[in-house]
Design an enzyme around this catalytic site. Structure first.
Site, PDB file in Angstrom:
ATOM      1  N   ARG A 180      24.699  16.170 -46.656  1.00 26.23           N
ATOM      2  CA  ARG A 180      23.444  15.988 -47.211  1.00 26.23           C
ATOM      3  C   ARG A 180      23.531  15.527 -48.637  1.00 26.23           C
ATOM      4  O   ARG A 180      22.749  15.471 -48.892  1.00 26.23           O
ATOM      5  CB  ARG A 180      22.448  17.469 -47.159  1.00 26.23           C
ATOM      6  CG  ARG A 180      22.501  18.140 -45.872  1.00 26.23           C
ATOM      7  CD  ARG A 180      21.849  18.663 -45.767  1.00 26.23           C
ATOM      8  NE  ARG A 180      21.050  18.916 -44.690  1.00 26.23           N
ATOM      9  CZ  ARG A 180      21.282  20.260 -43.799  1.00 26.23           C
ATOM     10  NH1 ARG A 180      22.345  21.046 -44.485  1.00 26.23           N
ATOM     11  NH2 ARG A 180      21.248  20.046 -42.633  1.00 26.23           N
ATOM     12  N   LYS A 189      21.093   1.234 -53.606  1.00 28.68           N
ATOM     13  CA  LYS A 189      20.392   0.447 -52.193  1.00 28.68           C
ATOM     14  C   LYS A 189      22.360   0.736 -51.309  1.00 28.68           C
ATOM     15  O   LYS A 189      22.643   0.079 -51.889  1.00 28.68           O
ATOM     16  CB  LYS A 189      20.724  -0.427 -52.486  1.00 28.68           C
ATOM     17  CG  LYS A 189      19.302  -0.451 -53.003  1.00 28.68           C
ATOM     18  CD  LYS A 189      18.574  -2.064 -51.809  1.00 28.68           C
ATOM     19  CE  LYS A 189      16.906  -2.464 -52.258  1.00 28.68           C
ATOM     20  NZ  LYS A 189      16.055  -3.840 -51.526  1.00 28.68           N
ATOM     21  N   GLU A 192      24.659 -14.498 -57.638  1.00 27.03           N
ATOM     22  CA  GLU A 192      22.981 -13.226 -57.203  1.00 27.03           C
ATOM     23  C   GLU A 192      22.875 -13.580 -59.213  1.00 27.03           C
ATOM     24  O   GLU A 192      21.616 -13.571 -59.342  1.00 27.03           O
ATOM     25  CB  GLU A 192      23.489 -12.471 -57.305  1.00 27.03           C
ATOM     26  CG  GLU A 192      23.861 -11.964 -55.656  1.00 27.03           C
ATOM     27  CD  GLU A 192      22.599 -11.784 -55.202  1.00 27.03           C
ATOM     28  OE1 GLU A 192      21.497 -11.119 -55.614  1.00 27.03           O
ATOM     29  OE2 GLU A 192      22.614 -11.335 -53.517  1.00 27.03           O
ATOM     30  N   LYS A 222      19.959  -6.119 -63.955  1.00 25.92           N
ATOM     31  CA  LYS A 222      19.711  -5.017 -62.794  1.00 25.92           C
ATOM     32  C   LYS A 222      18.462  -4.236 -62.744  1.00 25.92           C
ATOM     33  O   LYS A 222      17.715  -2.935 -62.343  1.00 25.92           O
ATOM     34  CB  LYS A 222      20.399  -5.479 -61.642  1.00 25.92           C
ATOM     35  CG  LYS A 222      20.632  -4.486 -60.618  1.00 25.92           C
ATOM     36  CD  LYS A 222      19.776  -4.404 -59.479  1.00 25.92           C
ATOM     37  CE  LYS A 222      19.720  -4.219 -58.042  1.00 25.92           C
ATOM     38  NZ  LYS A 222      21.359  -4.301 -57.871  1.00 25.92           N
ATOM     39  N   GLU A 260      11.387   0.574 -55.006  1.00 28.52           N
ATOM     40  CA  GLU A 260      11.514  -0.787 -53.799  1.00 28.52           C
ATOM     41  C   GLU A 260       9.864  -0.737 -53.764  1.00 28.52           C
ATOM     42  O   GLU A 260       9.284  -1.054 -52.598  1.00 28.52           O
ATOM     43  CB  GLU A 260      12.217  -1.125 -52.961  1.00 28.52           C
ATOM     44  CG  GLU A 260      11.808  -2.345 -53.526  1.00 28.52           C
ATOM     45  CD  GLU A 260      13.119  -3.878 -52.463  1.00 28.52           C
ATOM     46  OE1 GLU A 260      11.566  -4.031 -51.097  1.00 28.52           O
ATOM     47  OE2 GLU A 260      13.874  -3.531 -52.199  1.00 28.52           O
ATOM     48  N   ARG A 293      10.619  -3.740 -57.848  1.00 28.99           N
ATOM     49  CA  ARG A 293      12.058  -4.238 -57.243  1.00 28.99           C
ATOM     50  C   ARG A 293      12.067  -4.840 -56.394  1.00 28.99           C
ATOM     51  O   ARG A 293      13.502  -5.903 -55.641  1.00 28.99           O
ATOM     52  CB  ARG A 293      12.520  -2.792 -56.550  1.00 28.99           C
ATOM     53  CG  ARG A 293      14.085  -2.574 -56.536  1.00 28.99           C
ATOM     54  CD  ARG A 293      14.542  -1.676 -56.762  1.00 28.99           C
ATOM     55  NE  ARG A 293      15.912  -1.966 -56.268  1.00 28.99           N
ATOM     56  CZ  ARG A 293      16.776  -0.733 -56.062  1.00 28.99           C
ATOM     57  NH1 ARG A 293      16.612   0.383 -56.889  1.00 28.99           N
ATOM     58  NH2 ARG A 293      18.555  -1.015 -55.571  1.00 28.99           N
ATOM     59  N   ASN A 350      15.020  -9.278 -54.349  1.00 32.22           N
ATOM     60  CA  ASN A 350      14.965 -10.304 -53.052  1.00 32.22           C
ATOM     61  C   ASN A 350      14.928 -11.794 -53.264  1.00 32.22           C
ATOM     62  O   ASN A 350      14.647 -12.227 -52.157  1.00 32.22           O
ATOM     63  CB  ASN A 350      14.233  -9.540 -51.965  1.00 32.22           C
ATOM     64  CG  ASN A 350      14.425  -7.640 -52.023  1.00 32.22           C
ATOM     65  OD1 ASN A 350      15.763  -7.533 -51.525  1.00 32.22           O
ATOM     66  ND2 ASN A 350      13.536  -6.676 -51.843  1.00 32.22           N
ATOM     67  N   HIS A 377      16.347 -13.581 -50.152  1.00 27.89           N
ATOM     68  CA  HIS A 377      17.334 -12.763 -49.440  1.00 27.89           C
ATOM     69  C   HIS A 377      16.343 -13.016 -48.350  1.00 27.89           C
ATOM     70  O   HIS A 377      17.313 -12.700 -47.036  1.00 27.89           O
ATOM     71  CB  HIS A 377      17.506 -11.085 -50.279  1.00 27.89           C
ATOM     72  CG  HIS A 377      18.349 -11.305 -51.310  1.00 27.89           C
ATOM     73  ND1 HIS A 377      18.036 -12.141 -52.198  1.00 27.89           N
ATOM     74  CD2 HIS A 377      19.439 -10.635 -51.032  1.00 27.89           C
ATOM     75  CE1 HIS A 377      19.329 -11.119 -53.079  1.00 27.89           C
ATOM     76  NE2 HIS A 377      20.218 -10.715 -52.440  1.00 27.89           N
ATOM     77  N   HIS A 381      19.288 -13.101 -45.262  1.00 27.52           N
ATOM     78  CA  HIS A 381      19.308 -12.938 -44.604  1.00 27.52           C
ATOM     79  C   HIS A 381      19.198 -13.316 -42.433  1.00 27.52           C
ATOM     80  O   HIS A 381      19.797 -12.858 -42.219  1.00 27.52           O
ATOM     81  CB  HIS A 381      19.011 -11.379 -44.793  1.00 27.52           C
ATOM     82  CG  HIS A 381      19.152 -10.740 -46.056  1.00 27.52           C
ATOM     83  ND1 HIS A 381      18.490  -9.715 -46.200  1.00 27.52           N
ATOM     84  CD2 HIS A 381      20.131 -10.518 -46.599  1.00 27.52           C
ATOM     85  CE1 HIS A 381      19.249  -8.612 -47.281  1.00 27.52           C
ATOM     86  NE2 HIS A 381      20.441  -9.211 -47.214  1.00 27.52           N
ATOM     87  N   HIS A 429      27.597 -13.503 -47.960  1.00 28.47           N
ATOM     88  CA  HIS A 429      26.252 -13.030 -48.703  1.00 28.47           C
ATOM     89  C   HIS A 429      25.710 -14.025 -49.483  1.00 28.47           C
ATOM     90  O   HIS A 429      24.288 -14.479 -49.769  1.00 28.47           O
ATOM     91  CB  HIS A 429      26.382 -11.521 -49.046  1.00 28.47           C
ATOM     92  CG  HIS A 429      25.132 -11.345 -49.627  1.00 28.47           C
ATOM     93  ND1 HIS A 429      23.352 -11.314 -48.323  1.00 28.47           N
ATOM     94  CD2 HIS A 429      24.502 -11.052 -50.835  1.00 28.47           C
ATOM     95  CE1 HIS A 429      23.115 -10.597 -49.326  1.00 28.47           C
ATOM     96  NE2 HIS A 429      22.582 -10.544 -50.858  1.00 28.47           N
TER      97      HIS A 429
END
Length: 371
Positions: A123, A145, A187, A231, A241, A245, A249, A252, A256, A269
């Site tokens: 956990r 993330k 990026e 960042k 997010e 935030r 993206n 992206h 993606h 990527h």
């Protein structure tokens, strides 16, 4: 030795990004200062471990840590639940406890999977990010993330889980393939467009962004520091997010989709993000959100970095449009796009007409784009 420490100011999970040359050899000392448990699992892939694994282990052991190791297979195609399950098995065999730590030594794939495993093993146990690619240094290692891919989409399975420390050693970039370095620059360009106009200007002024060897040490440190700072500032204001935030993206959404449709094997990527930034920029121009001049400035930087500006052969427009509906950012059935408004600023919109998306993508097909 140039060193910068950038705080990620979060209410409950604050940590630091330490940027310093040759810091890999001081890894053990950094971790010891965090009062971590004695057992550490170093997680990497065969390529990165071959370069830096022994140095990392030696530093950890010299600081008194009991070090175990696990290697993921290289590549986005292995970013799966099955791969994470293998790490769980290794953690069980090593007797990792709640005060133990996963140390991710590698790029975004290693960091994402290790972070997800840390979030879910017992956990939640501690983990450290030691990014070895430019893309991971400026983006994937920061912000918490974590996750793995689903066959139908990228990073659909995951959790927000912050590291205890991000340790960046720019010296490790010397073994990074040039194509992966260029992918990381995508990026960096993103931050210049959406957040940091001064960074954008520095990228414009640089003679070459496609090769690490042509960047001065000062410019590389500036790129890393300003990108990490951008960042950290965004994440500090919106950890999970809920609003701001989402601008991270940029590029992206379509990026993606194209990555997924090429099976995560044809494009890196950052290359997908570059194509996505070109598309988002053209959408913003068509919606009168920003100027054709700024669109051209962004395109010039992307081209200077040796990044793709068009959709790969064989990727169909209708397939991209269908894939957009599986994007994590879809809300109430509407695709949300990050769109630039001026250099250093962006907005999020779910009111981009489908016909405009289709027309913009068509313009980026290989037969209609001059490269």
């Amino acid at each position: 030795m140039t060193q910068s420490v950038i705080p990620v100011n979060l209410p409950q999970n604050a940590y630091e990004i330490a940027l310093a040359s040759d810091s890999l050899d001081r890894l053990g000392a950094w971790l010891k200062s965090l009062n971590l448990g004695r057992k550490v699992m170093l997680v990497s892939n065969p390529t990165v471990f071959g370069y830096y694994g022994k140095r990392a282990i030696a530093s950890l052991e010299s600081a008194g840590f009991e070090v175990h190791q696990h290697l993921f297979n290289d590549g986005e195609a292995y970013k799966t639940l099955d791969s994470v399950a293998q790490l769980y098995d290794k953690a069980l065999a090593a007797g990792l406890e709640r005060n133990s730590t996963f140390v991710a030594l590698g790029g975004g794939v290693v960091g994402d999977m290790t972070g997800f495993a840390a979030a879910t093993w017992l956990r939640g146990i501690g983990f450290i990010q030691i990014p070895t690619t430019l893309l991971a240094m400026v983006d994937a290692s920061i912000g918490g993330k974590t996750g793995v891919n689903h066959p139908q989409g990228k990073n659909l399975i995951g959790a927000f889980y912050q590291p205890r420390l991000v340790l960046i050693d720019p010296a490790v970039l010397t073994t990074l393939p040039e194509r992966e370095f260029r992918a990381g620059i995508a990026e960096v360009i993103k931050y210049g467009v959406i957040w940091d106009a001064e960074l954008f200007s520095q990228l414009e002024a640089a003679k070459d962004l496609a090769n690490l060897g042509n960047l001065s040490g000062q410019l590389l440190h500036e790129i890393l520091m300003r990108s990490c700072q951008a960042k950290a500032e965004v994440v500090g204001q919106d950890e999970k997010e809920a609003g701001l935030r989402a601008i991270l993206n940029y590029g992206h959404t379509i990026g993606h989709a194209v990555e997924s449709l090429t099976g995560y094997t044809e494009l890196l990527h950052g290359e997908g993000v570059a194509i996505g930034m070109i598309a988002a920029s053209r959408l913003a121009v068509a919606l009168n959100l920003w100027s054709a001049e700024d669109d051209a400035r962004q395109t010039q930087i992307i081209e200077k970095a040796g990044l793709p500006t068009r959709i790969p052969e064989g990727v169909e427009i209708e397939a991209i449009i269908a894939k957009l509906q599986t994007d994590k950012k879809v809300k109430d059935g509407r695709v949300r796009f990050v769109l630039p408004t001026r250099i250093g600023n962006a907005t999020v919109s779910d009111r981009v007409p489908g016909d405009l998306i289709r027309d913009t993508l068509t313009q980026l097909k290989p037969s209609t784009v001059n490269c």
